[in-house]
Design a protein around this motif. Structure first.
Motif, PDB file in Angstrom:
ATOM      1  N   LYS A 136      11.496 -31.559 -14.421  1.00 16.73           N
ATOM      2  CA  LYS A 136      12.042 -32.407 -15.486  1.00 16.73           C
ATOM      3  C   LYS A 136      12.604 -33.701 -14.910  1.00 16.73           C
ATOM      4  O   LYS A 136      12.350 -34.795 -15.430  1.00 16.73           O
ATOM      5  CB  LYS A 136      13.133 -31.644 -16.239  1.00 16.73           C
ATOM      6  CG  LYS A 136      13.750 -32.421 -17.392  1.00 16.73           C
ATOM      7  CD  LYS A 136      14.809 -31.589 -18.095  1.00 16.73           C
ATOM      8  CE  LYS A 136      15.454 -32.405 -19.221  1.00 16.73           C
ATOM      9  NZ  LYS A 136      16.505 -31.611 -19.922  1.00 16.73           N
ATOM     10  N   TRP A 137      13.373 -33.586 -13.810  1.00 16.82           N
ATOM     11  CA  TRP A 137      14.003 -34.776 -13.219  1.00 16.82           C
ATOM     12  C   TRP A 137      12.954 -35.759 -12.694  1.00 16.82           C
ATOM     13  O   TRP A 137      13.056 -36.970 -12.872  1.00 16.82           O
ATOM     14  CB  TRP A 137      14.937 -34.351 -12.085  1.00 16.82           C
ATOM     15  CG  TRP A 137      15.752 -35.490 -11.538  1.00 16.82           C
ATOM     16  CD1 TRP A 137      16.975 -35.905 -11.958  1.00 16.82           C
ATOM     17  CD2 TRP A 137      15.375 -36.378 -10.476  1.00 16.82           C
ATOM     18  NE1 TRP A 137      17.405 -36.987 -11.236  1.00 16.82           N
ATOM     19  CE2 TRP A 137      16.440 -37.311 -10.317  1.00 16.82           C
ATOM     20  CE3 TRP A 137      14.259 -36.490  -9.649  1.00 16.82           C
ATOM     21  CZ2 TRP A 137      16.410 -38.322  -9.365  1.00 16.82           C
ATOM     22  CZ3 TRP A 137      14.229 -37.506  -8.696  1.00 16.82           C
ATOM     23  CH2 TRP A 137      15.290 -38.402  -8.562  1.00 16.82           C
ATOM     24  N   TYR A 139       9.608 -36.027 -13.417  1.00 20.49           N
ATOM     25  CA  TYR A 139       8.514 -36.510 -14.258  1.00 20.49           C
ATOM     26  C   TYR A 139       8.923 -36.925 -15.677  1.00 20.49           C
ATOM     27  O   TYR A 139       8.067 -37.329 -16.459  1.00 20.49           O
ATOM     28  CB  TYR A 139       7.394 -35.465 -14.297  1.00 20.49           C
ATOM     29  CG  TYR A 139       6.658 -35.390 -12.990  1.00 20.49           C
ATOM     30  CD1 TYR A 139       5.702 -36.346 -12.665  1.00 20.49           C
ATOM     31  CD2 TYR A 139       6.947 -34.408 -12.040  1.00 20.49           C
ATOM     32  CE1 TYR A 139       5.034 -36.319 -11.450  1.00 20.49           C
ATOM     33  CE2 TYR A 139       6.283 -34.371 -10.824  1.00 20.49           C
ATOM     34  CZ  TYR A 139       5.324 -35.322 -10.532  1.00 20.49           C
ATOM     35  OH  TYR A 139       4.672 -35.298  -9.318  1.00 20.49           O
ATOM     36  N   THR A 140      10.203 -36.841 -16.002  1.00 21.49           N
ATOM     37  CA  THR A 140      10.639 -37.358 -17.304  1.00 21.49           C
ATOM     38  C   THR A 140      10.733 -38.885 -17.237  1.00 21.49           C
ATOM     39  O   THR A 140      11.472 -39.424 -16.410  1.00 21.49           O
ATOM     40  CB  THR A 140      12.020 -36.788 -17.685  1.00 21.49           C
ATOM     41  OG1 THR A 140      11.914 -35.367 -17.796  1.00 21.49           O
ATOM     42  CG2 THR A 140      12.501 -37.373 -19.013  1.00 21.49           C
ATOM     43  N   THR A 155      19.131 -41.594 -13.597  1.00 17.14           N
ATOM     44  CA  THR A 155      18.650 -40.340 -13.011  1.00 17.14           C
ATOM     45  C   THR A 155      19.673 -39.747 -12.035  1.00 17.14           C
ATOM     46  O   THR A 155      19.733 -38.525 -11.863  1.00 17.14           O
ATOM     47  CB  THR A 155      17.306 -40.560 -12.294  1.00 17.14           C
ATOM     48  OG1 THR A 155      17.456 -41.583 -11.301  1.00 17.14           O
ATOM     49  CG2 THR A 155      16.234 -40.980 -13.291  1.00 17.14           C
TER      50      THR A 155
END
Length: 479
Positions: A136-137, A139-140, A155
């Protein structure tokens, strides 16, 4: 291994591959036996069932594909799991042995005989809790920002917030140049190295006692049993390093401005003393390694017990000097003086008690004297190979062992670490030297000399000769 090629302008991964070397199945099979045979009857064979080997191979491939996706090793992941939880059917079925497939947490060496039947899982997760967060971190997409710097602020806050929610999301980088933070060690599992190792050594003894009866069919030449025997010795050596990693270091966290975690913190004194005392205990309980029933059938020479003891002294005898580097980091630090006293009492306890010494005890005292002499800067005449008696057999760390991305040479002038993603920085590069003086070391040499003089008169046989030889050496070199 799982290398990738990255566009340096954007960080975009352009190409990635997974490479498997030809003998990985043998490595996986040895891991399964040495780490889980106490709990899993299915691995007690020359040919482990394909479905078990395939499942383990799937784990290895998943780790490498993680690298292809841009993920670094997270060696601190498994330290967030309580050791006792690794014997829980509910916990292990849900989480496996670690929250990250990018850790080096192999198989469940904490599990005890009967645990598999209760439902305890012995293998790592397909995809851990940390890995879900990492996907999630990474590729979001972050919208409505104008620069990479603005994106990094957002981020970065994701990481800070995640760790506040659950420590399982803390990243622990790989330590290539030696262990400083005991939470981020390779090949370990659980949050307490001493507790996990007690389970692990108990299991190694159980496996050693049953190796001959479990592995006989299909191993007419004893080749497989010899390989597993060496694997047991190497696994024990690895456990020693896990325990030793708890002495003479500090906790390290990756932090940025505004984070609540400290950049570094002291390892509690009680934890360091527990680890050092446990090293003493392991050293004195190695007779089981010299299994004559097995050794007489292998083309092996020497004593596994002596090999491991010599190996352990590399971790025990330098402890005061390592501890002194971090002494005073916080209040109530573990001090070099305390470490010196603990090691002195360990080495000279049988002499203080007036006992006849064993060969191991004489070797320990000899190594102690020569190490202290060399450390104090004395030229030792006529020592020969006295530092270790004979040169210790080198452990072939195969089981430390299979490390993807392996092959970077350890050089003093190279601090970049492509595996961890960040180079290791010393706590304070201007004061990271041992604070022990030559006089400090000499005081313990003189103390040991006085003790041997007192006890030599009433000693006999080899013990008496041992004291007289060391005293003669000290007289020659301390004039």
């Amino acid at each position: 291994m799982g290398p990738s090629w990255v566009d340096p302008r954007s960080g975009e991964i352009l190409n990635a591959s997974v490479y498997l070397y030809h003998n990985v199945i043998k490595l996986i099979s040895n891991w399964l036996f040495v780490q889980t045979a106490q709990a899993d009857k299915d691995v007690r064979t020359v040919n482990i069932p394909d479905e078990m080997v395939g499942d383990a191979l799937r784990y290895v491939l998943s780790h490498e594909i993680g690298h292809c996706l841009g993920f670094m090793h997270n060696m601190g992941a498994s330290s967030t799991f309580p050791v006792d939880s690794l014997r829980s059917p509910e916990f292990t079925q849900k989480y496996g042995t670690t929250p990250s497939i990018m850790d080096y947490a192999r198989f469940n060496y904490v599990a005890q005989p009967g645990d598999k039947e209760r439902g305890v899982k012995l293998t790592p997760p397909r995809f851990g809790e940390y890995d879900k967060y990492l996907i999630k971190w990474t590729y979001t997409p972050v919208f409505n920002v104008n620069s990479a710097e603005e994106e990094a602020i957002i981020t970065g806050k994701w990481i800070t917030d995640a760790i506040k929610e659950n420590p399982v999301y803390r990243y622990g980088k790989q330590q290539v140049y030696g262990v400083v933070d005991p939470r981020s060690q390779t090949e370990d599992i659980g949050d307490n190295s001493m507790k996990a190792t007690r389970y692990g050594i108990k299991n190694l003894k159980y496996i050693m006692n049953n190796l001959e009866s479990w592995i006989s069919e299909g191993d007419d030449t004893y080749e497989y049993r010899e390989d597993l025997f060496i694997g047991i010795v190497e696994q024990l050596a690895m456990y020693v390093t896990h325990v030793a990693g708890n002495v003479g270091g500090y906790f390290v966290n990756e932090v940025k401005e505004g984070d609540t975690m400290p950049r570094f913190a002291q390892i509690p004194k009680a934890q360091q003393k527990e680890a050092l005392n446990y090293l003493f205990e392991i050293y004195n309980d190695l007779d089981w390694l010299d299994n004559k029933n097995l050794l007489t059938k292998f083309p092996v020479s020497g004593s596994p017990k002596q090999t491991i003891q010599n190996f352990m002294l590399r971790y025990i005898l330098p402890v005061p000097f390592q501890v002194s580097q971090y002494e005073g980091l916080e209040k109530d630090s573990f001090t070099a003086a305390e470490a010196f006293n603990m090691i002195y009492n360990f080495v000279w306890k049988p002499t203080i008690s007036g006992r006849t010494l064993t060969e191991s005890q004489m070797n320990l005292q000899k190594q102690y004297i020569y190490m202290m002499m060399q450390t104090a800067g004395f030229t030792i005449k006529g020592a020969g190979k006295a530092l270790t008696g004979e040169k210790p057999l080198d452990i072939n760390h195969r089981q430390f062992g299979y490390t993807c991305c392996q092959g970077h040479a350890i050089k003093e002038d190279v601090i970049h670490n492509p595996v961890a993603g960040f180079e290791w920085r010393p706590l304070n590069r201007f004061s990271m030297t041992a604070k022990v003086t030559q006089a400090d070391v000499y005081a313990y040499i003189a103390k040991a000399k006085q003790l041997m003089k007192q006890k030599a008169a009433s000693a006999s046989g080899k013990t008496k000769a041992h004291y007289e030889l060391l005293l003669k050496m000290l007289d020659i070199n301390l004039k």
